[in-house]
Write a protein that holds these residues in place. Structure first.
Motif, short mmCIF file in Angstrom:
data_model
loop_
_atom_site.label_atom_id
_atom_site.label_comp_id
_atom_site.label_asym_id
_atom_site.label_seq_id
_atom_site.Cartn_x
_atom_site.Cartn_y
_atom_site.Cartn_z
N GLU A 181 5.18 49.54 -9.73
CA GLU A 181 5.93 50.69 -9.22
C GLU A 181 6.34 50.56 -7.76
N ASP A 221 2.20 43.70 -11.62
CA ASP A 221 1.03 43.76 -12.51
C ASP A 221 1.23 42.73 -13.62
N GLY A 244 -4.81 48.27 -8.66
CA GLY A 244 -5.04 47.42 -9.83
C GLY A 244 -6.50 47.08 -10.07
N ASP A 251 -4.50 47.01 -14.85
CA ASP A 251 -5.36 46.71 -13.70
C ASP A 251 -5.97 45.33 -13.87
MG MG Z 1 -1.48 50.14 -10.43
#
Ligand code: MG
Ligand code: AMP
Length: 399
Positions: A181, A221, A244, A251
């Motif tokens: 994001e 990620d 994460g 994560d």
């Molecule tokens: Mg995250």
């Protein structure tokens, strides 16, 4: 799960000073001295005048005296000749005391006329003289190992003619933010995007803690991207990652760190905020995986990363001493976790007073902006009364 104190202890067990370098005196302020400094000579190096006035023999001035001026001594000027009995030397502050003299009479306490000086009152032997070695004696330990060099220590070093100083090297701290994001400040934050503030706040915190930040930007990620950027980070002295590390589907930070050979020391601590924090080591490189919330990141930096950096920069006292502050209002918390309460600190009649900075939700950065300190509310306690004393870690420049 580890308590705050246990987690901090495990971190400090795994870190040691980064190494030593020699820096010019003027670059040494704020750094920790590597090794101790002993005085190479006496300070002051010779007896000298503490005042502008007249150097005299006190024995000549048991009562009112009139002394012919036999010489003139300026600071840095040639030595005045030895003073004959019954004579005086006009002398400036910092000048060596002429042979034979044992006292100085300040201008304000004497009167000069026609080449003589009238001293109206008795003179004490040794008055207004700064004696050789009265400040520091040759061989004395003047600055202990690990001292954070402040202006007074710089003054001592300069007085002894030091131009280079051995200090502990600044740790290079790699910072990696993670998240699909994230966009960098200045890039258009489209819907669902969040501006990467953590890289920048953590870099500022590293500088403030005496380290050199290395900004690795953002890793997505995604295992490949994480692997590439985390390995780059492991080449630094310290690696700090952001986000994460919780229990989300994406994560992946801990997983990829393990693949890269980072030994996990702990994951999750009984603290709030900052519960999901992880810590590991790759050889000598400590790896901190901080939660992504901007508040959690900065608070965990303060309570867990800073002590490590202090030890790495050579400080003999890695944990900052908290101050005691009186709570201005009652506070409630749940049992089980140490809570770091963002507080505003004022000075009251009986020392510091701490008042909550407002909403303590980890999503609220504003109350960390307002805070001067973090009150450390013990794990097992739940209710704190107004007027109770609590430990507060003062933040940044606040002291
Ligand atoms: Mg995250
Ligand atoms: P995570 O730890 O990945 O679950 O992230 C927790 C929260 O922190 C989410 O709201 C993230 O969007 C936010 N966050 C993660 N990384 C950053 C960052 N670098 N800067 C600002 N906020 C972040």
């Amino acid at each position: 799960m580890l308590t705050y104190e246990e987690a901090r202890g495990k971190i400090l067990d795994r870190v040691s000073p980064t190494g030593v370098e020699r820096v010019p005196l003027d670059a040494a302020a704020g750094r920790s001295l590597a090794g101790e400094v002993r005085a190479p000579g006496d300070l002051p190096p010779w007896d000298n005048s503490a005042m502008d006035g007249y150097a005299v023999r006190s024995g000549d001035c048991r009562g009112e005296a009139l002394l012919p001026i036999a010489g003139y001594q300026t600071a840095g000027g040639p030595d005045a000749a030895a003073v004959p009995k019954g004579g005086a030397v006009r002398i400036m502050t910092g000048s060596p005391i002429p042979e034979g003299c044992d006292a100085v009479v300040p201008f304000e306490e004497a009167e000069e006329r026609d080449g003589s000086v009238r001293v109206p009152a008795p003179v004490r032997p040794r008055q207004h003289i700064r004696f050789r070695g009265e400040d520091v004696r040759a061989g004395e330990r003047i600055i202990p190992e690990g001292t954070a060099l402040r202006p007074p220590e710089i003054s001592l070093l300069a007085s002894f003619g030091r131009t280079m100083v051995p200090v502990y090297r600044k740790p290079r701290v790699a910072i990696l933010s993670t998240g699909d994001e994230l966009v960098e400040p200045g890039d258009p934050p489209g819907r669902g995007k969040i501006v990467n503030s953590n890289t920048h706040s953590l870099a500022a915190a590293v500088v403030e803690a005496g380290g050199d930040p290395i900004l690795l930007g953002i890793a997505r990620d995604d295992r490949e991207d994480l692997r590439a950027k985390l390995s780059e980070g492991l080449a630094a002295d310290v690696l700090v990652t952001s986000a994460g590390v919780s229990a989300g589907d994406r994560d992946l930070v801990r997983d990829v760190l393990a693949e890269l050979g980072v030994e996990n020391v702990f994951w999750k601590v009984l603290i709030k905020p900052g519960g999901p924090t992880a810590f590991g080591v790759a050889g000598k490189v400590p790896v901190f995986s901080l939660p992504g919330n901007p508040v959690s990141g900065l608070v965990t930096f303060e309570v867990l990363v800073r002590p490590a950096l202090r030890r790495m920069t050579g400080s003999p006292r890695p944990v900052k001493i908290p101050v005691k502050a009186t709570l201005a209002e009652p506070v409630k918390k749940k049992t089980g976790k140490t809570q770091f309460l963002r507080v505003m600190v004022e000075s009251g009649e009986e020392g510091y007073v701490a008042r909550t900075a407002g909403d303590q939700n980890t999503g609220i950065l504003r109350t960390l902006v307002l805070a001067d300190g973090i009150a450390v509310l013990p794990r097992e306690r739940t209710d704190f009364a107004a007027g109770e004393k609590v430990d507060v870690i003062l933040l940044y420049g606040m002291a």
